[in-house]
Design a protein around this motif. Structure first.
Motif, PDB file in Angstrom:
ATOM      1  N   GLN A 104      22.123  -2.102   1.658  1.00 28.11           N
ATOM      2  CA  GLN A 104      21.277  -3.212   1.235  1.00 28.11           C
ATOM      3  C   GLN A 104      21.319  -4.345   2.253  1.00 28.11           C
ATOM      4  O   GLN A 104      20.320  -5.003   2.487  1.00 28.11           O
ATOM      5  N   LYS A 105      22.470  -4.554   2.879  1.00 26.43           N
ATOM      6  CA  LYS A 105      22.585  -5.640   3.844  1.00 26.43           C
ATOM      7  C   LYS A 105      21.756  -5.365   5.090  1.00 26.43           C
ATOM      8  O   LYS A 105      21.304  -6.257   5.746  1.00 26.43           O
ATOM      9  N   ARG A 106      21.600  -4.078   5.406  1.00 30.97           N
ATOM     10  CA  ARG A 106      20.829  -3.720   6.591  1.00 30.97           C
ATOM     11  C   ARG A 106      19.331  -3.719   6.305  1.00 30.97           C
ATOM     12  O   ARG A 106      18.532  -4.143   7.104  1.00 30.97           O
ATOM     13  N   SER A 107      18.972  -3.182   5.156  1.00 30.72           N
ATOM     14  CA  SER A 107      17.551  -2.999   4.896  1.00 30.72           C
ATOM     15  C   SER A 107      17.314  -2.709   3.426  1.00 30.72           C
ATOM     16  O   SER A 107      18.202  -2.282   2.727  1.00 30.72           O
ATOM     17  N   ASN A 108      16.078  -2.918   2.993  1.00 36.50           N
ATOM     18  CA  ASN A 108      15.667  -2.557   1.647  1.00 36.50           C
ATOM     19  C   ASN A 108      14.588  -1.489   1.724  1.00 36.50           C
ATOM     20  O   ASN A 108      13.955  -1.311   2.750  1.00 36.50           O
ATOM     21  N   PHE A 109      14.398  -0.790   0.612  1.00 35.35           N
ATOM     22  CA  PHE A 109      13.276   0.137   0.542  1.00 35.35           C
ATOM     23  C   PHE A 109      11.978  -0.638   0.711  1.00 35.35           C
ATOM     24  O   PHE A 109      11.889  -1.815   0.405  1.00 35.35           O
ATOM     25  N   SER A 110      10.950   0.056   1.134  1.00 32.84           N
ATOM     26  CA  SER A 110       9.619  -0.553   1.114  1.00 32.84           C
ATOM     27  C   SER A 110       8.958  -0.170  -0.204  1.00 32.84           C
ATOM     28  O   SER A 110       9.105   0.956  -0.670  1.00 32.84           O
ATOM     29  N   PHE A 111       8.237  -1.112  -0.796  1.00 36.64           N
ATOM     30  CA  PHE A 111       7.669  -0.898  -2.130  1.00 36.64           C
ATOM     31  C   PHE A 111       6.287  -0.274  -2.027  1.00 36.64           C
ATOM     32  O   PHE A 111       5.486  -0.665  -1.192  1.00 36.64           O
ATOM     33  N   ALA A 112       6.018   0.715  -2.869  1.00 32.92           N
ATOM     34  CA  ALA A 112       4.754   1.444  -2.762  1.00 32.92           C
ATOM     35  C   ALA A 112       3.897   1.388  -4.026  1.00 32.92           C
ATOM     36  O   ALA A 112       2.803   1.922  -4.036  1.00 32.92           O
ATOM     37  N   GLY A 113       4.377   0.761  -5.098  1.00 35.01           N
ATOM     38  CA  GLY A 113       3.615   0.690  -6.339  1.00 35.01           C
ATOM     39  C   GLY A 113       2.849  -0.627  -6.439  1.00 35.01           C
ATOM     40  O   GLY A 113       2.846  -1.424  -5.508  1.00 35.01           O
ATOM     41  N   PRO A 114       2.191  -0.867  -7.567  1.00 34.84           N
ATOM     42  CA  PRO A 114       1.484  -2.143  -7.743  1.00 34.84           C
ATOM     43  C   PRO A 114       2.472  -3.302  -7.844  1.00 34.84           C
ATOM     44  O   PRO A 114       3.464  -3.211  -8.544  1.00 34.84           O
ATOM     45  N   ARG A 115       2.210  -4.388  -7.125  1.00 35.67           N
ATOM     46  CA  ARG A 115       3.135  -5.519  -7.101  1.00 35.67           C
ATOM     47  C   ARG A 115       2.893  -6.502  -8.241  1.00 35.67           C
ATOM     48  O   ARG A 115       3.800  -7.190  -8.684  1.00 35.67           O
ATOM     49  N   LYS A 116       1.640  -6.594  -8.681  1.00 30.52           N
ATOM     50  CA  LYS A 116       1.300  -7.549  -9.739  1.00 30.52           C
ATOM     51  C   LYS A 116       0.511  -6.838 -10.826  1.00 30.52           C
ATOM     52  O   LYS A 116      -0.185  -5.855 -10.549  1.00 30.52           O
ATOM     53  N   LEU A 117       0.598  -7.371 -12.041  1.00 23.94           N
ATOM     54  CA  LEU A 117      -0.173  -6.805 -13.140  1.00 23.94           C
ATOM     55  C   LEU A 117      -1.662  -6.836 -12.812  1.00 23.94           C
ATOM     56  O   LEU A 117      -2.402  -5.914 -13.146  1.00 23.94           O
ATOM     57  N   SER A 118      -2.089  -7.877 -12.110  1.00 19.25           N
ATOM     58  CA  SER A 118      -3.504  -8.000 -11.744  1.00 19.25           C
ATOM     59  C   SER A 118      -3.952  -6.917 -10.760  1.00 19.25           C
ATOM     60  O   SER A 118      -5.147  -6.700 -10.577  1.00 19.25           O
ATOM     61  N   ASP A 119      -2.997  -6.226 -10.116  1.00 14.32           N
ATOM     62  CA  ASP A 119      -3.351  -5.096  -9.256  1.00 14.32           C
ATOM     63  C   ASP A 119      -3.740  -3.870 -10.084  1.00 14.32           C
ATOM     64  O   ASP A 119      -4.350  -2.934  -9.568  1.00 14.32           O
ATOM     65  N   VAL A 120      -3.372  -3.889 -11.360  1.00 14.43           N
ATOM     66  CA  VAL A 120      -3.631  -2.749 -12.238  1.00 14.43           C
ATOM     67  C   VAL A 120      -4.764  -3.049 -13.211  1.00 14.43           C
ATOM     68  O   VAL A 120      -5.632  -2.206 -13.446  1.00 14.43           O
ATOM     69  N   MET A 121      -4.740  -4.255 -13.792  1.00 14.63           N
ATOM     70  CA  MET A 121      -5.715  -4.599 -14.832  1.00 14.63           C
ATOM     71  C   MET A 121      -6.214  -6.035 -14.666  1.00 14.63           C
ATOM     72  O   MET A 121      -5.557  -6.847 -14.020  1.00 14.63           O
ATOM     73  N   LYS A 122      -7.323  -6.328 -15.294  1.00 12.71           N
ATOM     74  CA  LYS A 122      -7.828  -7.701 -15.320  1.00 12.71           C
ATOM     75  C   LYS A 122      -7.086  -8.449 -16.430  1.00 12.71           C
ATOM     76  O   LYS A 122      -7.382  -8.302 -17.608  1.00 12.71           O
ATOM     77  N   VAL A 123      -6.114  -9.261 -16.014  1.00 13.66           N
ATOM     78  CA  VAL A 123      -5.212  -9.918 -16.960  1.00 13.66           C
ATOM     79  C   VAL A 123      -5.972 -10.860 -17.893  1.00 13.66           C
ATOM     80  O   VAL A 123      -5.646 -10.964 -19.085  1.00 13.66           O
ATOM     81  N   ASP A 124      -6.995 -11.539 -17.385  1.00 12.47           N
ATOM     82  CA  ASP A 124      -7.732 -12.496 -18.223  1.00 12.47           C
ATOM     83  C   ASP A 124      -8.405 -11.817 -19.426  1.00 12.47           C
ATOM     84  O   ASP A 124      -8.603 -12.429 -20.466  1.00 12.47           O
ATOM     85  N   LEU A 125      -8.715 -10.524 -19.291  1.00 14.87           N
ATOM     86  CA  LEU A 125      -9.334  -9.803 -20.402  1.00 14.87           C
ATOM     87  C   LEU A 125      -8.328  -9.462 -21.509  1.00 14.87           C
ATOM     88  O   LEU A 125      -8.710  -9.072 -22.603  1.00 14.87           O
ATOM     89  N   LEU A 126      -7.030  -9.622 -21.205  1.00  9.54           N
ATOM     90  CA  LEU A 126      -5.996  -9.324 -22.197  1.00  9.54           C
ATOM     91  C   LEU A 126      -5.607 -10.543 -23.023  1.00  9.54           C
ATOM     92  O   LEU A 126      -4.952 -10.414 -24.049  1.00  9.54           O
TER      93      LEU A 126
END
Length: 200
Positions: free
Chosen positions: A18-40
């Protein structure tokens, strides 16, 4: 053939990476990347849960999970305290180990432990778990998404990994011991318990 491993894996060994490096993230970072939050915003807790589960139903290598707001926030709090854990995946008469790392604010990344130990910077995630707590306070719901991003892991295996990870963090005793008192964590006993439940 995959052979049973009888090694001690403790978090200090993993945290060196962990001190050297972290994984790179490959999924959606925000809920808005998946759905229109204002519609919820005008929907009830139950309606939001239904929308989330329906949206993910039938999607290949992607799973939606719902939990109440308090439980979801609890999960995130524990993960921030204890970012690493391991999970076995059982195939045939053997198993291989997966390491999970939590990255604030809301993401778990899971990779093959052997890959991570060899080179944390090069270890490719096999799946990611996103924990969206955007609606925890207003709607008392936390939405989780499991993305299986490596063909080396089957869909049902990935979903089991995600479920086991969540369960272990909510129960927390093993996760806490692995991160804070690694010498007391019995890997062989942990694997034995998981194997008994794997095919249930």
């Amino acid at each position: 053939m995959i052979k049973h491993e009888h090694k001690r894996y403790n978090s200090p060994d993993i945290q060196l990476g962990q001190k050297r490096s972290n994984f790179s993230f490959a999924g959606p970072r925000k809920l808005s990347d998946v759905m229109k939050v204002d519609l919820l915003q005008d929907k009830s807790n139950t309606e939001i849960s239904d929308v989330w589960m329906t949206y993910h139903e039938g999607k290949e290598k992607v799973h939606g999970i719902v939990m109440d707001g308090k439980k979801g926030r609890n999960l995130l709090g524990k993960a921030a305290q204890c970012p690493f854990f391991i999970q076995p995946v059982f195939r045939g008469e053997g198993h291989f180990m997966i390491v999970s790392q939590f990255q604030t604010p809301n993401y778990f990344l899971l990779a093959l432990l052997e890959d991570y130990k060899m080179d944390p910077a090069a270890a490719q995630p096999i799946l990611t778990v996103s924990v969206f707590d955007d609606l925890a306070e207003t709607k008392d719901v936390v939405l989780l998404r499991c993305d299986i991003i490596n063909r080396g892991i089957e869909d049902d295996e990935g979903y089991k990994l995600c479920q086991n990870l969540i369960k272990d963090y909510l129960e927390f005793e093993g996760v806490h011991m692995f991160n804070k008192k690694p010498d007391a964590f019995d890997v062989d006993e942990f694997v034995k318990e998981k194997e008994q439940k794997w095919n249930e």
